[in-house]
Design a protein around this motif. Structure first.
Motif, PDB file in Angstrom:
ATOM      1  N   GLN A  38      32.371  25.193  27.333  1.00 21.14           N
ATOM      2  CA  GLN A  38      31.034  25.650  26.930  1.00 21.14           C
ATOM      3  C   GLN A  38      30.408  26.505  28.030  1.00 21.14           C
ATOM      4  N   TYR A  39      29.699  27.515  27.576  1.00 19.52           N
ATOM      5  CA  TYR A  39      29.092  28.471  28.504  1.00 19.52           C
ATOM      6  C   TYR A  39      27.737  28.900  27.961  1.00 19.52           C
ATOM      7  N   VAL A  40      26.921  29.406  28.878  1.00 16.52           N
ATOM      8  CA  VAL A  40      25.628  29.972  28.476  1.00 16.52           C
ATOM      9  C   VAL A  40      25.633  31.461  28.773  1.00 16.52           C
ATOM     10  N   GLY A  71      22.606  40.196  30.588  1.00 13.56           N
ATOM     11  CA  GLY A  71      23.238  38.929  30.210  1.00 13.56           C
ATOM     12  C   GLY A  71      24.628  38.798  30.809  1.00 13.56           C
ATOM     13  N   ARG A  72      24.907  37.653  31.384  1.00 16.37           N
ATOM     14  CA  ARG A  72      26.246  37.341  31.918  1.00 16.37           C
ATOM     15  C   ARG A  72      26.607  35.919  31.494  1.00 16.37           C
ATOM     16  N   ARG A  73      27.873  35.731  31.155  1.00 17.44           N
ATOM     17  CA  ARG A  73      28.309  34.412  30.688  1.00 17.44           C
ATOM     18  C   ARG A  73      28.710  33.521  31.850  1.00 17.44           C
ATOM     19  N   TYR A  74      28.253  32.263  31.796  1.00 15.65           N
ATOM     20  CA  TYR A  74      28.595  31.282  32.835  1.00 15.65           C
ATOM     21  C   TYR A  74      28.934  29.933  32.232  1.00 15.65           C
ATOM     22  N   SER A  75      30.077  29.379  32.665  1.00  9.66           N
ATOM     23  CA  SER A  75      30.515  28.072  32.188  1.00  9.66           C
ATOM     24  C   SER A  75      29.579  26.992  32.695  1.00  9.66           C
ATOM     25  N   ILE A  76      29.466  25.963  31.900  1.00  8.50           N
ATOM     26  CA  ILE A  76      28.696  24.798  32.335  1.00  8.50           C
ATOM     27  C   ILE A  76      29.660  23.879  33.075  1.00  8.50           C
ATOM     28  N   ILE A  88      26.033  25.033  37.516  1.00 12.64           N
ATOM     29  CA  ILE A  88      26.819  26.250  37.297  1.00 12.64           C
ATOM     30  C   ILE A  88      27.404  26.678  38.638  1.00 12.64           C
ATOM     31  N   ASP A  89      28.692  27.025  38.638  1.00 10.44           N
ATOM     32  CA  ASP A  89      29.345  27.529  39.849  1.00 10.44           C
ATOM     33  C   ASP A  89      29.541  29.037  39.715  1.00 10.44           C
ATOM     34  N   PHE A  90      28.957  29.795  40.648  1.00 14.51           N
ATOM     35  CA  PHE A  90      28.995  31.262  40.602  1.00 14.51           C
ATOM     36  C   PHE A  90      29.973  31.806  41.635  1.00 14.51           C
ATOM     37  N   VAL A  91      30.901  32.662  41.196  1.00 10.88           N
ATOM     38  CA  VAL A  91      31.678  33.455  42.142  1.00 10.88           C
ATOM     39  C   VAL A  91      30.753  34.540  42.676  1.00 10.88           C
ATOM     40  N   VAL A  92      30.724  34.702  43.999  1.00 13.02           N
ATOM     41  CA  VAL A  92      29.838  35.715  44.597  1.00 13.02           C
ATOM     42  C   VAL A  92      30.629  36.607  45.548  1.00 13.02           C
ATOM     43  N   HIS A  93      30.186  37.845  45.627  1.00 14.39           N
ATOM     44  CA  HIS A  93      30.745  38.791  46.592  1.00 14.39           C
ATOM     45  C   HIS A  93      29.591  39.508  47.269  1.00 14.39           C
ATOM     46  N   GLY A  94      28.686  38.714  47.871  1.00 15.03           N
ATOM     47  CA  GLY A  94      27.529  39.302  48.546  1.00 15.03           C
ATOM     48  C   GLY A  94      26.527  39.845  47.556  1.00 15.03           C
ATOM     49  N   ASP A  95      26.053  41.059  47.813  1.00 14.92           N
ATOM     50  CA  ASP A  95      25.001  41.631  46.974  1.00 14.92           C
ATOM     51  C   ASP A  95      25.573  42.448  45.825  1.00 14.92           C
ATOM     52  N   VAL A  96      26.693  41.989  45.255  1.00 16.39           N
ATOM     53  CA  VAL A  96      27.339  42.728  44.165  1.00 16.39           C
ATOM     54  C   VAL A  96      27.063  42.036  42.835  1.00 16.39           C
ATOM     55  N   GLY A  97      26.636  42.812  41.838  1.00 14.73           N
ATOM     56  CA  GLY A  97      26.468  42.282  40.489  1.00 14.73           C
ATOM     57  C   GLY A  97      25.110  41.610  40.319  1.00 14.73           C
ATOM     58  N   PHE A  98      24.538  41.726  39.123  1.00 12.86           N
ATOM     59  CA  PHE A  98      23.231  41.092  38.864  1.00 12.86           C
ATOM     60  C   PHE A  98      23.317  39.588  39.052  1.00 12.86           C
ATOM     61  N   ALA A  99      24.378  38.993  38.503  1.00 13.47           N
ATOM     62  CA  ALA A  99      24.490  37.538  38.559  1.00 13.47           C
ATOM     63  C   ALA A  99      24.880  37.074  39.970  1.00 13.47           C
ATOM     64  N   GLY A 100      25.899  37.717  40.532  1.00 18.21           N
ATOM     65  CA  GLY A 100      26.350  37.328  41.873  1.00 18.21           C
ATOM     66  C   GLY A 100      25.240  37.462  42.906  1.00 18.21           C
ATOM     67  N   ARG A 101      24.476  38.544  42.802  1.00 19.43           N
ATOM     68  CA  ARG A 101      23.370  38.756  43.756  1.00 19.43           C
ATOM     69  C   ARG A 101      22.318  37.651  43.588  1.00 19.43           C
ATOM     70  N   GLU A 136      39.194  33.013  39.799  1.00 18.36           N
ATOM     71  CA  GLU A 136      38.133  32.160  40.343  1.00 18.36           C
ATOM     72  C   GLU A 136      37.027  31.882  39.334  1.00 18.36           C
ATOM     73  N   SER A 137      36.693  32.892  38.529  1.00 20.19           N
ATOM     74  CA  SER A 137      35.570  32.724  37.610  1.00 20.19           C
ATOM     75  C   SER A 137      35.901  31.732  36.491  1.00 20.19           C
ATOM     76  N   ALA A 138      37.197  31.424  36.317  1.00 22.94           N
ATOM     77  CA  ALA A 138      37.604  30.454  35.295  1.00 22.94           C
ATOM     78  C   ALA A 138      37.689  29.035  35.848  1.00 22.94           C
ATOM     79  N   LEU A 139      37.570  28.874  37.176  1.00 27.06           N
ATOM     80  CA  LEU A 139      37.710  27.535  37.766  1.00 27.06           C
ATOM     81  C   LEU A 139      36.698  26.528  37.211  1.00 27.06           C
ATOM     82  N   PRO A 140      35.424  26.919  37.009  1.00 28.29           N
ATOM     83  CA  PRO A 140      34.491  25.914  36.476  1.00 28.29           C
ATOM     84  C   PRO A 140      34.921  25.396  35.097  1.00 28.29           C
ATOM     85  N   ALA A 141      35.401  26.284  34.224  1.00 31.90           N
ATOM     86  CA  ALA A 141      35.829  25.850  32.892  1.00 31.90           C
ATOM     87  C   ALA A 141      37.100  25.010  32.991  1.00 31.90           C
TER      88      ALA A 141
HETATM   89  C1  LIG Z   1      33.026  32.559  28.748  1.00 32.38           C
HETATM   90  C2  LIG Z   1      32.872  32.998  30.197  1.00 32.38           C
HETATM   91  C3  LIG Z   1      32.563  32.051  31.162  1.00 32.38           C
HETATM   92  C4  LIG Z   1      32.412  32.452  32.502  1.00 32.38           C
HETATM   93  N1  LIG Z   1      32.111  31.504  33.438  1.00 32.38           N
HETATM   94  C5  LIG Z   1      31.948  31.869  34.740  1.00 32.38           C
HETATM   95  C6  LIG Z   1      31.609  30.900  35.736  1.00 32.38           C
HETATM   96  O1  LIG Z   1      31.429  29.706  35.462  1.00 32.38           O
HETATM   97  N2  LIG Z   1      31.469  31.331  37.010  1.00 32.38           N
HETATM   98  C7  LIG Z   1      31.651  32.665  37.357  1.00 32.38           C
HETATM   99  O2  LIG Z   1      31.508  32.994  38.545  1.00 32.38           O
HETATM  100  N3  LIG Z   1      31.961  33.601  36.434  1.00 32.38           N
HETATM  101  C8  LIG Z   1      32.104  33.231  35.139  1.00 32.38           C
HETATM  102  N4  LIG Z   1      32.426  34.180  34.204  1.00 32.38           N
HETATM  103  C9  LIG Z   1      32.590  35.573  34.626  1.00 32.38           C
HETATM  104  C10 LIG Z   1      31.243  36.291  34.786  1.00 32.38           C
HETATM  105  O3  LIG Z   1      30.557  36.288  33.552  1.00 32.38           O
HETATM  106  C11 LIG Z   1      31.523  37.756  35.215  1.00 32.38           C
HETATM  107  O4  LIG Z   1      32.239  37.783  36.400  1.00 32.38           O
HETATM  108  C12 LIG Z   1      30.259  38.578  35.333  1.00 32.38           C
HETATM  109  O5  LIG Z   1      30.571  39.938  35.110  1.00 32.38           O
HETATM  110  C13 LIG Z   1      29.583  38.468  36.700  1.00 32.38           C
HETATM  111  O6  LIG Z   1      28.387  39.225  36.649  1.00 32.38           O
HETATM  112  P1  LIG Z   1      27.840  40.037  37.900  1.00 32.38           P
HETATM  113  O7  LIG Z   1      26.567  40.657  37.414  1.00 32.38           O
HETATM  114  O8  LIG Z   1      27.750  39.137  39.101  1.00 32.38           O
HETATM  115  O9  LIG Z   1      28.931  41.084  38.238  1.00 32.38           O
HETATM  116  P2  LIG Z   1      29.295  42.439  37.430  1.00 32.38           P
HETATM  117  O10 LIG Z   1      28.475  43.559  37.991  1.00 32.38           O
HETATM  118  O11 LIG Z   1      29.278  42.193  35.957  1.00 32.38           O
HETATM  119  O12 LIG Z   1      30.806  42.674  37.816  1.00 32.38           O
HETATM  120  C14 LIG Z   1      31.255  42.732  39.128  1.00 32.38           C
HETATM  121  C15 LIG Z   1      32.345  41.707  39.260  1.00 32.38           C
HETATM  122  O13 LIG Z   1      33.191  42.095  40.298  1.00 32.38           O
HETATM  123  C16 LIG Z   1      33.316  41.035  41.184  1.00 32.38           C
HETATM  124  N5  LIG Z   1      33.583  41.548  42.510  1.00 32.38           N
HETATM  125  C17 LIG Z   1      32.756  42.249  43.294  1.00 32.38           C
HETATM  126  N6  LIG Z   1      33.335  42.497  44.470  1.00 32.38           N
HETATM  127  C18 LIG Z   1      34.574  41.951  44.408  1.00 32.38           C
HETATM  128  C19 LIG Z   1      35.659  41.861  45.305  1.00 32.38           C
HETATM  129  N7  LIG Z   1      35.587  42.401  46.547  1.00 32.38           N
HETATM  130  N8  LIG Z   1      36.790  41.237  44.913  1.00 32.38           N
HETATM  131  C20 LIG Z   1      36.882  40.696  43.666  1.00 32.38           C
HETATM  132  N9  LIG Z   1      35.879  40.749  42.790  1.00 32.38           N
HETATM  133  C21 LIG Z   1      34.731  41.353  43.160  1.00 32.38           C
HETATM  134  C22 LIG Z   1      32.020  40.278  41.141  1.00 32.38           C
HETATM  135  O14 LIG Z   1      32.134  38.947  41.629  1.00 32.38           O
HETATM  136  C23 LIG Z   1      31.774  40.319  39.646  1.00 32.38           C
HETATM  137  O15 LIG Z   1      32.475  39.304  38.994  1.00 32.38           O
HETATM  138  C24 LIG Z   1      32.576  33.809  32.861  1.00 32.38           C
HETATM  139  C25 LIG Z   1      32.884  34.749  31.874  1.00 32.38           C
HETATM  140  C26 LIG Z   1      33.028  34.352  30.565  1.00 32.38           C
HETATM  141  C27 LIG Z   1      33.357  35.390  29.528  1.00 32.38           C
END
Ligand SMILES: Cc1cc2nc3c(=O)[nH]c(=O)nc-3n(C[C@H](O)[C@H](O)[C@H](O)COP(=O)(O)OP(=O)(O)OC[C@H]3O[C@@H](n4cnc5c(N)ncnc54)[C@H](O)[C@@H]3O)c2cc1C
Length: 151
Positions: A38-40, A71-76, A88-101, A136-141
């Motif tokens: 399940q994810y939100v 909108g970004r999907r995240y597993s519960i 919720i466990d977030f993969v982060v790469h510093g200030d990259v991405g709306f969700a990661g940031r 890594e992003s699939a580890l929570p699920a």
């Molecule tokens: C059903 C479902 C469940 C999910 N559950 C989770 C969850 O529980 N946790 C989770 O973390 N993600 C999860 N994801 C993935 C997550 O939705 C995407 O990674 C999302 O795009 C992250 O949004 P963002 O705005 O941070 O990055 P975006 O701008 O959309 O995309 C950038 C992506 O590139 C990655 N990135 C940036 N720099 C690097 C680098 N140097 N090396 C490798 N990758 C890099 C970022 O981490 C990010 O994932 C899930 C996806 C789906 C479809």
């Protein structure tokens, strides 16, 4: 129904994984699925957005494109109905991405609006074995699925 969580705890599981625990009255109507995948859909506010969480998704549809929530999907990882805490466990790469940031800078009191949850998979307890593979992003699920698998 508008669902949103208030950040209760933030922790670093690894250099690239941030655990965020959400709680508060905005999750009172949260209704989990029986599925381990399940994810939100979490809604992240772009910098300068002229509104705050909680917001009416119908109203912000009319905001300028650069201000609409992303909108970004995240597993519960876990949902605890007794305490009303959603993890919720977030993969982060510093200030990259709306969700990661957002997760990188999340602090207690911050809010995150969500839609869902959805899902459709649960491990079959009668299966002899499973091979679960993901990045890594699939580890929570995967972790949520392992918890519900027989030893
Ligand atoms: C059903 C479902 C469940 C999910 N559950 C989770 C969850 O529980 N946790 C989770 O973390 N993600 C999860 N994801 C993935 C997550 O939705 C995407 O990674 C999302 O795009 C992250 O949004 P963002 O705005 O941070 O990055 P975006 O701008 O959309 O995309 C950038 C992506 O590139 C990655 N990135 C940036 N720099 C690097 C680098 N140097 N090396 C490798 N990758 C890099 C970022 O981490 C990010 O994932 C899930 C996806 C789906 C479809």
């Amino acid at each position: 129904m508008t669902l949103y969580g208030e950040v209760i705890e933030v922790g670093r599981l690894t250099p690239h994984m941030v655990r965020v625990v959400l709680g508060g009255d905005g999750l009172a109507e949260f209704s989990p699925t029986p599925f381990t995948d399940q994810y939100v859909n979490a809604l992240f506010l772009p910098p300068g957005a002229p509104y705050d969480v909680p917001f009416d998704p119908e109203v912000v549809k009319d905001a300028a494109p650069e201000h609409r929530p992303r909108g970004r999907r995240y597993s519960i990882r876990t949902w605890d109905p007794a305490s009303g805490r959603l993890t919720i466990d977030f993969v982060v790469h510093g200030d990259v991405g709306f969700a990661g940031r957002w997760a990188t800078h999340a602090r207690p009191g911050d809010r995150l609006q969500i839609v869902g949850p959805s899902g459709g998979y649960t491990p079959d307890p009668d299966a002899d074995w499973y091979l679960m593979v993901g990045d890594e992003s699939a580890l929570p699920a995967i972790a949520a699925s392992l918890v519900r698998s027989p030893a």
